[in-house]
Design a protein around this motif. Structure first.
Motif, PDB file in Angstrom:
ATOM      1  N   TRP A 151       4.107  -6.640 -25.764  1.00  0.00           N
ATOM      2  CA  TRP A 151       2.929  -7.139 -26.485  1.00  0.00           C
ATOM      3  C   TRP A 151       1.894  -6.023 -26.568  1.00  0.00           C
ATOM      4  O   TRP A 151       1.661  -5.322 -25.580  1.00  0.00           O
ATOM      5  N   LYS A 152       1.286  -5.881 -27.699  1.00  0.00           N
ATOM      6  CA  LYS A 152       0.358  -4.767 -27.906  1.00  0.00           C
ATOM      7  C   LYS A 152      -0.746  -4.714 -26.836  1.00  0.00           C
ATOM      8  O   LYS A 152      -1.032  -3.660 -26.265  1.00  0.00           O
ATOM      9  N   TYR A 153      -1.354  -5.855 -26.581  1.00  0.00           N
ATOM     10  CA  TYR A 153      -2.477  -5.849 -25.637  1.00  0.00           C
ATOM     11  C   TYR A 153      -2.036  -5.688 -24.189  1.00  0.00           C
ATOM     12  O   TYR A 153      -2.826  -5.322 -23.329  1.00  0.00           O
ATOM     13  N   LEU A 154      -0.767  -5.990 -23.942  1.00  0.00           N
ATOM     14  CA  LEU A 154      -0.236  -5.756 -22.605  1.00  0.00           C
ATOM     15  C   LEU A 154       0.093  -4.271 -22.425  1.00  0.00           C
ATOM     16  O   LEU A 154      -0.102  -3.706 -21.341  1.00  0.00           O
ATOM     17  N   ALA A 155       0.538  -3.643 -23.496  1.00  0.00           N
ATOM     18  CA  ALA A 155       0.784  -2.193 -23.461  1.00  0.00           C
ATOM     19  C   ALA A 155      -0.532  -1.458 -23.200  1.00  0.00           C
ATOM     20  O   ALA A 155      -0.600  -0.531 -22.383  1.00  0.00           O
ATOM     21  N   LEU A 156      -1.579  -1.921 -23.873  1.00  0.00           N
ATOM     22  CA  LEU A 156      -2.913  -1.338 -23.669  1.00  0.00           C
ATOM     23  C   LEU A 156      -3.349  -1.505 -22.210  1.00  0.00           C
ATOM     24  O   LEU A 156      -3.868  -0.579 -21.579  1.00  0.00           O
ATOM     25  N   GLN A 157      -3.111  -2.694 -21.692  1.00  0.00           N
ATOM     26  CA  GLN A 157      -3.467  -2.989 -20.300  1.00  0.00           C
ATOM     27  C   GLN A 157      -2.696  -2.076 -19.345  1.00  0.00           C
ATOM     28  O   GLN A 157      -3.272  -1.526 -18.407  1.00  0.00           O
ATOM     29  N   ALA A 158      -1.417  -1.899 -19.598  1.00  0.00           N
ATOM     30  CA  ALA A 158      -0.591  -1.089 -18.693  1.00  0.00           C
ATOM     31  C   ALA A 158      -0.990   0.386 -18.748  1.00  0.00           C
ATOM     32  O   ALA A 158      -0.900   1.114 -17.767  1.00  0.00           O
ATOM     33  N   ALA A 159      -1.452   0.839 -19.912  1.00  0.00           N
ATOM     34  CA  ALA A 159      -1.876   2.234 -20.053  1.00  0.00           C
ATOM     35  C   ALA A 159      -3.194   2.494 -19.327  1.00  0.00           C
ATOM     36  O   ALA A 159      -3.396   3.560 -18.749  1.00  0.00           O
ATOM     37  N   LEU A 160      -4.075   1.512 -19.326  1.00  0.00           N
ATOM     38  CA  LEU A 160      -5.436   1.744 -18.831  1.00  0.00           C
ATOM     39  C   LEU A 160      -5.807   0.909 -17.611  1.00  0.00           C
ATOM     40  O   LEU A 160      -6.969   0.844 -17.212  1.00  0.00           O
ATOM     41  N   ARG A 161      -4.787   0.281 -17.028  1.00  0.00           N
ATOM     42  CA  ARG A 161      -5.017  -0.549 -15.848  1.00  0.00           C
ATOM     43  C   ARG A 161      -5.805   0.220 -14.780  1.00  0.00           C
ATOM     44  O   ARG A 161      -5.525   1.367 -14.480  1.00  0.00           O
ATOM     45  N   SER A 162      -6.822  -0.440 -14.210  1.00  0.00           N
ATOM     46  CA  SER A 162      -7.513   0.173 -13.076  1.00  0.00           C
ATOM     47  C   SER A 162      -8.043  -0.922 -12.170  1.00  0.00           C
ATOM     48  O   SER A 162      -8.191  -2.068 -12.581  1.00  0.00           O
ATOM     49  N   GLY A 163      -8.339  -0.525 -10.917  1.00  0.00           N
ATOM     50  CA  GLY A 163      -8.707  -1.544  -9.933  1.00  0.00           C
ATOM     51  C   GLY A 163      -7.462  -2.319  -9.576  1.00  0.00           C
ATOM     52  O   GLY A 163      -6.495  -1.792  -9.073  1.00  0.00           O
ATOM     53  N   GLY A 164      -7.466  -3.601  -9.896  1.00  0.00           N
ATOM     54  CA  GLY A 164      -6.275  -4.407  -9.668  1.00  0.00           C
ATOM     55  C   GLY A 164      -6.187  -4.963  -8.266  1.00  0.00           C
ATOM     56  O   GLY A 164      -6.965  -4.592  -7.375  1.00  0.00           O
ATOM     57  N   CYS A 165      -5.253  -5.851  -8.096  1.00  0.00           N
ATOM     58  CA  CYS A 165      -5.167  -6.551  -6.817  1.00  0.00           C
ATOM     59  C   CYS A 165      -3.713  -6.849  -6.481  1.00  0.00           C
ATOM     60  O   CYS A 165      -2.966  -7.342  -7.325  1.00  0.00           O
ATOM     61  N   LEU A 166      -3.345  -6.512  -5.252  1.00  0.00           N
ATOM     62  CA  LEU A 166      -2.028  -6.898  -4.733  1.00  0.00           C
ATOM     63  C   LEU A 166      -2.231  -7.931  -3.625  1.00  0.00           C
ATOM     64  O   LEU A 166      -3.025  -7.718  -2.712  1.00  0.00           O
ATOM     65  N   VAL A 167      -1.548  -9.041  -3.771  1.00  0.00           N
ATOM     66  CA  VAL A 167      -1.487 -10.010  -2.667  1.00  0.00           C
ATOM     67  C   VAL A 167      -0.023 -10.136  -2.297  1.00  0.00           C
ATOM     68  O   VAL A 167       0.800 -10.541  -3.126  1.00  0.00           O
ATOM     69  N   TYR A 168       0.292  -9.749  -1.069  1.00  0.00           N
ATOM     70  CA  TYR A 168       1.679  -9.800  -0.610  1.00  0.00           C
ATOM     71  C   TYR A 168       1.758 -10.692   0.623  1.00  0.00           C
ATOM     72  O   TYR A 168       1.052 -10.484   1.611  1.00  0.00           O
ATOM     73  N   VAL A 169       2.603 -11.700   0.542  1.00  0.00           N
ATOM     74  CA  VAL A 169       2.742 -12.627   1.674  1.00  0.00           C
ATOM     75  C   VAL A 169       4.192 -12.581   2.152  1.00  0.00           C
ATOM     76  O   VAL A 169       5.113 -12.912   1.402  1.00  0.00           O
ATOM     77  N   GLY A 191     -13.994  -1.582 -22.109  1.00  0.00           N
ATOM     78  CA  GLY A 191     -12.694  -2.231 -21.989  1.00  0.00           C
ATOM     79  C   GLY A 191     -12.323  -2.346 -20.521  1.00  0.00           C
ATOM     80  O   GLY A 191     -12.468  -1.394 -19.754  1.00  0.00           O
ATOM     81  N   LEU A 192     -11.849  -3.516 -20.124  1.00  0.00           N
ATOM     82  CA  LEU A 192     -11.525  -3.761 -18.716  1.00  0.00           C
ATOM     83  C   LEU A 192     -10.068  -4.213 -18.652  1.00  0.00           C
ATOM     84  O   LEU A 192      -9.656  -5.083 -19.424  1.00  0.00           O
ATOM     85  N   PHE A 193      -9.308  -3.620 -17.705  1.00  0.00           N
ATOM     86  CA  PHE A 193      -7.872  -3.894 -17.691  1.00  0.00           C
ATOM     87  C   PHE A 193      -7.375  -4.226 -16.283  1.00  0.00           C
ATOM     88  O   PHE A 193      -6.702  -3.436 -15.631  1.00  0.00           O
ATOM     89  N   PRO A 194      -7.715  -5.406 -15.815  1.00  0.00           N
ATOM     90  CA  PRO A 194      -7.339  -5.794 -14.446  1.00  0.00           C
ATOM     91  C   PRO A 194      -5.869  -6.213 -14.356  1.00  0.00           C
ATOM     92  O   PRO A 194      -5.227  -6.496 -15.381  1.00  0.00           O
ATOM     93  N   HIS A 195      -5.379  -6.251 -13.138  1.00  0.00           N
ATOM     94  CA  HIS A 195      -3.973  -6.605 -12.925  1.00  0.00           C
ATOM     95  C   HIS A 195      -3.837  -7.264 -11.558  1.00  0.00           C
ATOM     96  O   HIS A 195      -4.272  -6.717 -10.558  1.00  0.00           O
ATOM     97  N   LEU A 196      -3.254  -8.432 -11.559  1.00  0.00           N
ATOM     98  CA  LEU A 196      -2.990  -9.111 -10.284  1.00  0.00           C
ATOM     99  C   LEU A 196      -1.480  -9.180 -10.083  1.00  0.00           C
ATOM    100  O   LEU A 196      -0.759  -9.688 -10.935  1.00  0.00           O
ATOM    101  N   LEU A 197      -1.052  -8.636  -8.943  1.00  0.00           N
ATOM    102  CA  LEU A 197       0.361  -8.754  -8.567  1.00  0.00           C
ATOM    103  C   LEU A 197       0.431  -9.618  -7.310  1.00  0.00           C
ATOM    104  O   LEU A 197      -0.121  -9.256  -6.270  1.00  0.00           O
ATOM    105  N   LEU A 198       1.080 -10.758  -7.450  1.00  0.00           N
ATOM    106  CA  LEU A 198       1.148 -11.702  -6.333  1.00  0.00           C
ATOM    107  C   LEU A 198       2.612 -11.864  -5.936  1.00  0.00           C
ATOM    108  O   LEU A 198       3.414 -12.363  -6.736  1.00  0.00           O
TER     109      LEU A 198
END
Lengths: 443, 273
Positions: A151-169, A191-198
């Motif tokens: 998806w175009k906007y997901l590609a943009l997000q992946a290119a410019l992702r910053s910050g972000g959050c990992l939650v690992y249980v 432009g803000l490109f957050p990412h949550l990986l749970l």
């Protein structure tokens, strides 16, 4: 300095991707992935209003012109009090939480985790720290549920992702209190490109609340949420979308469920001028199940467009979606929801319900439930959608008890919200959302 | 007829004409109720009983084309339904609306506040509520449920009488509050209504069946037929209706409609549901 370099950027381009990666001192494999994503972004065309996917929203309002990737905050942010007033609630010390990751503009400014959870091996951190300290988790899991190329906007997000959050249980660990990923955007035209990986390993249990907030200002957010629920894991995800009026908001949320995993999501969509949000749950494992709740309130000329997928792959999988919206002024909401029951998903059950309350003649809602069933022995599949004003008979009933019509309407609107709102696992968050709703209702 | 201390009936309907979607349903209804009296309004299906109940309360779908409805001497037809309720009118609905998301307890408090003009302290409200729940043999957990949502037929009707007990109206219209109840529920509901009878309250009890009158003794019985009250009498009239059904009245007052009146009216009038 690199910081000066990025602050002067006024455009999203390949150089901005390289500058971001350099500023973050990322290893080569990360930069490589970013540049691949950037190439995918450049290849994909801008949204075409004739496209089925985009025809439901006003594509003329989608634009990257004048939007720069957001940069590190200039001031030191060490406590909620150093946040701008309009963003203060994103970091709420009174909230009873097991951990929090607070991002302001491009960077995470605060991370905390209760000692007990840390001792059990739970990881709550930003994605850059995670890349350095837990590269094995990131290399294996990041961008597995969501692919930049899709998806175009997901590609943009992946290119410019910053910050972000990992939650690992880890396996078998249960966290009772929610973990919060709070994201505040202070800069305008950014432009803000957050990412949550749970990642919830087998038989673990966790709740994550993501809250995004900004002042009313032009800007763009494209976020990604990936949920990987292992066998028997129980994951609850709450998304509170409070971007300011003027913002373009894109989101991709996807959960992959293994055997007997349970996933519940609660989407609270309140902000932004244009929202294009995608929520998919893939029930791969036998016996996995999901409940998708949504509550949306649009006013002014806000547009919300939700695409959902309930993918039944495993046998005896169950899914239930309930989306409720209230729309006033000339707000518009569309929902396009697919239930896909594949041949392997025998004895599965799926439901979709969309209820839309219109408070003005100019407001509109267009729900489209779609069942695609290729399994031969489905347990049950159902869908239903309603669109309309407040029920005249309900108003009359309340009036017949002495309650004035305007108060009666308020009670009915509150009641309409209650069904979803009461299930948000944080009373303070419930209060905050109620306050936003009250403001939107002019109370 | 007896009159109250002011020498004024609590409730008067004069030459009331009502149409629904342009079709005349009530064609000139006259009725006078004094404080302390219980009037029963009977009639076959389609005679206009529910139209009368809804028009009295001001349902927007019912258009009053002529006539007056006076509560304590004041014409209520220009008032909104909520103003009528605050002035002392009450309608127990034949089909109470389910309202998901609105909790019964909060709804009752809001209604009490509207009717009595002030918020009762929580403890007092709770005490009053428990008392009335007890009267109607209702479980206290009822207060935490959504209004009428998922209620059985009997629970809905009890809930209506509970609201009447809390709001203390001066004129209560009970629209087929007896329908859809088994005999135990009917007795409980009737006892509840009887407990609320008093020198200040006027009651208009609308029913299709005679059986609730085994428990609630009316002072006056009216028969509504084709939008008009065609016969008024004492309690003995309801006995006659039970025995002979509505056919004889239809033959006497609206023979032209005899063909379209429900053929079962006679048997169902006496036989209950």
């Amino acid at each position: 300095m690199t910081q000066a370099d990025t602050t002067t950027r006024t455009q999203i381009d390949r150089a901005a991707v390289e500058a971001l990666s350099a500023r973050l001192n990322e290893p080569d494999w990360v930069l490589k992935r970013r540049l691949e994503a950037w190439a995918a972004f450049e290849e994909a065309p801008m949204p075409d209003p004739l496209d089925e996917e985009w025809r439901r929203i006003d594509t003329e309002k989608l634009s990257l012109d004048g939007i720069a990737p957001c940069v590190p905050v200039s001031a030191d942010v060490t406590a909620p009090s150093s946040l701008p007033d309009s963003l203060r609630t994103v970091w709420d010390e009174e909230e009873d939480l097991a951990g929090r990751v607070i991002q302001l503009d491009s960077d995470v400014v605060h991370t905390s985790l209760d000692e007990d959870a840390a001792a059990k091996g739970v990881i709550v951190t930003d994605l850059h720290t995670a890349a350095a300290e837990h590269p094995e988790i990131l290399r294996e899991k990041l961008a597995t549920a969501v692919r930049p190329q899709e998806w175009k906007y997901l590609a943009l997000q992946a290119a410019l992702r910053s910050g972000g959050c990992l939650v690992y249980v880890p396996e078998g660990v249960e966290i009772e209190l929610p973990v919060k990923y709070g994201i505040g955007l202070a800069s305008a035209q950014a432009g803000l490109f957050p990412h949550l990986l749970l990642v919830a390993e087998a038989n673990s249990r966790v709740t994550v609340i993501q809250e995004g907030i900004s002042a009313d200002q032009p800007g763009l957010v494209s976020g990604a949420v990936e949920v990987l629920a292992g066998p028997g894991a129980n994951v609850r995800f709450v998304d509170v979308q409070r971007w300011g009026y003027g913002m373009q908001n894109f989101a991709t949320m996807r959960a992959l469920l293994e055997k007997d995993a349970t996933f519940q999501s609660i989407l609270l969509g309140l902000g932004g001028s244009i929202t294009k949000s995608r929520l998919d749950v893939k029930m791969q494992g036998d016996g996995s199940n999901t409940e998708l709740l949504g509550l949306f309130f649009g006013d002014r000329d806000q547009q919300f467009d939700y695409d959902t997928r309930q993918d039944h792959v495993g046998a005896r999988t169950e899914s239930d979606l309930l989306f409720k919206s209230v729309l006033s002024d000339s707000a518009a909401l569309t929902w396009h929801g697919v239930v896909d029951v594949q041949p392997s998903a025998s004895q599965s059950a799926a439901n979709q319900t969309s209820r839309n309350l219109l408070l003005s003649d100019k407001a509109s809602a267009a729900p489209t439930p779609i069942l695609e069933i290729s399994a031969h022995d489905v347990a049950s599949c159902s869908h239903g959608a309603t669109v309309g004003p407040v029920d005249e008979e309900q108003i009359f009933y309340l009036q017949a008890r002495g309650i004035p019509a305007d108060v009666a309407e308020q009670m009915l609107v509150d009641g309409f919200f209650a069904e979803v709102l009461e299930r948000v696992p944080s009373e303070r968050m419930q209060e905050r959302v109620r306050a936003v709703l009250d403001t939107k209702l002019g109370r | 007829m007896t009159e109250d201390n002011d020498g004024q009936p609590i409730f008067v309907i004069e030459d009331l004409h009502v149409s629904v979607e342009g079709k005349p349903i009530l064609k000139g209804v006259d009725l006078v109720i004094n404080r302390g009296e219980v009037h029963t309004l009977m009639g076959p299906n389609g005679s206009g009983k529910s139209t009368l109940a809804n028009s009295i309360m001001g349902h927007p779908r019912y258009e009053v084309t002529k006539g007056r409805v006076l509560l304590k001497g004041e014409d209520v037809l220009s008032l909104t339904p909520d103003q009528r309720a605050r002035n002392g009118l009450f309608l127990a609905f034949q089909y109470p609306m389910g309202i998901p998301g609105v909790v019964m307890g909060n709804f009752l408090r809001a209604a009490m506040k509207a009717r009595h003009g002030e918020d009762l302290p929580v403890r007092e409200f709770r005490k009053l509520l428990d008392e009335k729940l007890d009267l109607l043999k209702m479980d206290p957990s009822f207060v935490r449920r959504y209004v009428n949502e998922g209620f059985s037929g009997g629970e809905k009707k009890r809930a209506e009488v509970l609201q009447m007990a809390l709001l203390q109206p001066e004129l209560a219209v009970l629209d087929e509050t007896d329908s859809g109840l088994d005999i135990d529920a009917l007795r409980t509901v009737a006892e509840g209504i009887n407990a609320l009878r008093g020198p200040d309250l006027g009651v208009l009890l609308i029913t299709h069946y005679q059986r609730i009158l085994d428990y609630i003794k009316p002072d006056i019985v009216h028969v509504l037929l084709d939008g008009r009250i065609v016969k008024t009498g004492g309690p003995e009239l309801s006995g006659e209706l039970e025995e002979k059904g509505y056919d004889w009245i239809i033959q006497e007052f609206a023979p032209a409609n005899a063909g379209v009146a429900p053929a079962t009216a006679g048997s169902s009038a006496g036989g209950g549901d």
